[in-house]
Design an enzyme around this catalytic site. Structure first.
Site, PDB file in Angstrom:
ATOM      1  N   ASP A   1       0.834  -1.214   0.000  1.00  0.00           N
ATOM      2  CA  ASP A   1       0.000   0.000   0.000  1.00  0.00           C
ATOM      3  C   ASP A   1       0.865   1.258   0.000  1.00  0.00           C
ATOM      4  OD1 ASP A   1      -2.366   1.454   0.062  1.00  0.00           O
ATOM      5  OD2 ASP A   1      -3.271   0.198   1.604  1.00  0.00           O
TER       6      ASP A   1
ATOM      7  N   ASP B   1     -10.273   3.518  -3.418  1.00  0.00           N
ATOM      8  CA  ASP B   1     -11.035   2.336  -2.997  1.00  0.00           C
ATOM      9  C   ASP B   1     -12.452   2.350  -3.580  1.00  0.00           C
ATOM     10  OD1 ASP B   1      -8.797   2.059  -1.488  1.00  0.00           O
ATOM     11  OD2 ASP B   1      -9.830   1.895   0.433  1.00  0.00           O
TER      12      ASP B   1
END
Ligand code: GLA
Length: 416
Positions: free
Chosen positions: A148, A218
């Site tokens: 990430d 997201d």
């Protein structure tokens, strides 16, 4: 810091490794804990239950092989040797044992880290520890790493630093000798919530960097899902066997899942993810999976489109957009057997007739006048209009609201 391709070392040129793990010849298929277990329910018991269900439900047989642990698996501190360890309250048997359990079910084991010094949930991450972390993951039998983008000291958008740091992890994974799928998640704490197309387009990105790279924030509901589609529409040429644009996880319909949509929205997502060659990573609550969602995820004809060996991402061949969220579009994907899969997609609050006309056919790899049979991949039967001729208008009437169909156009004769 030097770039990831080649640099001058003390003893002459040092060629840094490009991704060479041989993986990701097709988009990955599996499940990811984040939208389901989050941090709250992340535990050995729940992950094992997911592994069991992936097998008993038929998902594994349908191709869903990765069971990926997202954030919150790790203990708040590294051990005395500087290694990451699993949170002992959540995973009392340890990560190696969990990996063994997952492998014992015939599945593959995925794990999560971050290129900063902490994950998005403020737990220890890999900056400066890439080599030791990659080795730890390899020792545990990890098959997939998602890295990430939170807690970067120079910000989430500093491209020189992000490509350098993700490249360090790529090379560290390569150096373990264990084939580990590498997934880069550019989302993280990226602000503003804009498109992340440079992960595909930058010469340091794409398949040189990773087996999959997120192209948008997201996907949590319909709005973010549409953004992902819009960004991905411009990135088709960057997908290839070995590396794919990642439009984020699949949202199901079960109200027991933290994130969910209506039935039509979820099937539209599945159709589009198939056409776009996006990873098929289930984000739904598998422990309470709706029958409807299981039927969606195990549609073998649509999975076959997603997994097609030509590995070509489909393109948006027609679009009419009235405003954000109000549009219709036609998508097409060239398949290995010479056929073409198409998605017809309507988000207007009234029904619409969508036509693939001459200019639409011009973008497809079919000879004009090629006769085609048309199969509806949800009906598993001939489409209502069962025949088509390449170059001649083919229309589909779609219901109001979010509605979509996925059709496969197959040549019925060989044209010379
Ligand atoms: C970011 C990522 C998500 C998930 C969370 C975990 O938001 O984009 O996919 O991994 O972090 O904290």
């Amino acid at each position: 810091m030097p770039g990831p391709w080649s640099r001058l070392g003390c003893f002459g040129p040092v060629v840094s490794l490009a991704l060479d793990n041989g993986l990701g010849r097709r988009p990955p298929m599996g499940y990811n804990t984040w939208n389901d277990l989050g941090c709250k329910d992340m535990s050995e018991e729940n992950v094992k239950a997911v592994a069991d269900i992936m097998v008993s439900s038929g998902l594994k047989d349908a191709g869903y092989e990765y069971l990926n642990l997202d954030d919150c698996w790790m203990a708040p501190n590294r051990d005395a040797d500087g290694k990451l360890i699993g949170d002992l309250d959540r995973f009392p048997s340890g990560m190696k044992a969990l990996g063994d359990y997952i492998h014992g079910r015939g599945l593959k084991f995925g794990i999560y880290t971050d290129r900063g010094d902490q994950t998005c949930q403020n737990l220890p991450a890999s900056l400066g520890n890439e080599a030791i972390d990659a080795k730890t993951f390899a020792d545990w039998g990890v098959d997939y790493v998602k890295e990430d983008n939170c807690h970067s000291s120079t910000g989430a958008n500093d491209k020189d630093v992000l490509f350098e740091q993700f490249g360090v992890m790529r090379d560290a994974l390569n150096a373990t000798g264990r084939p580990i799928f590498f997934s880069v998640c550019g989302g993280g704490d990226q602000l503003p919530w804009n498109k992340l197309d440079y992960y595909a387009t930058d010469e340091r990105g794409g398949a040189k960097l990773a087996n999959a790279w997120r192209i948008s924030p997201d996907v949590m509901e319909w709005e973010t899902l549409q953004l992902a589609i819009d960004v991905n529409a411009g990135l088709a040429k960057y997908a290839q066997a070995g590396g794919f644009n990642d439009a984020d996880m699949l949202l199901g319909t079960s109200k027991n899942s933290a994130k969910h949509m209506t039935q039509r929205h979820s099937r539209a997502q599945f159709n589009l993810w198939a056409i776009m060659a996006s990873p098929l990573l289930i984000g739904a609550n598998l422990r309470e999976l709706a029958d409807y969602d299981l039927a969606t995820y195990t549609n073998k004809e649509i999975i076959a489109v997603n997994q097609d060996s030509l590995a070509k991402q489909g393109i948006r061949v027609r679009e009419y957009k009235a405003s954000a969220g109000l549009s219709w579009s036609i998508w097409a994907r060239h398949l290995q057997d010479g056929s073409v899969a198409m998605v017809f997609f309507n988000t207007f609050p009234n029904s619409a007739t969508l036509t693939c006309d001459a200019s639409c056919w011009d973008q497809l790899p079919l000879k004009k006048q090629q006769k085609l049979s048309v199969r509806d991949l949800w009906l598993h039967a001939a489409a209502e209009q069962a025949d088509a001729v390449a170059g001649e208008s083919y229309s589909v009437k779609l219901d109001a609201g979010v509605a979509s169909v996925i059709l496969k156009f197959s040549p019925t004769e060989v044209l010379v």
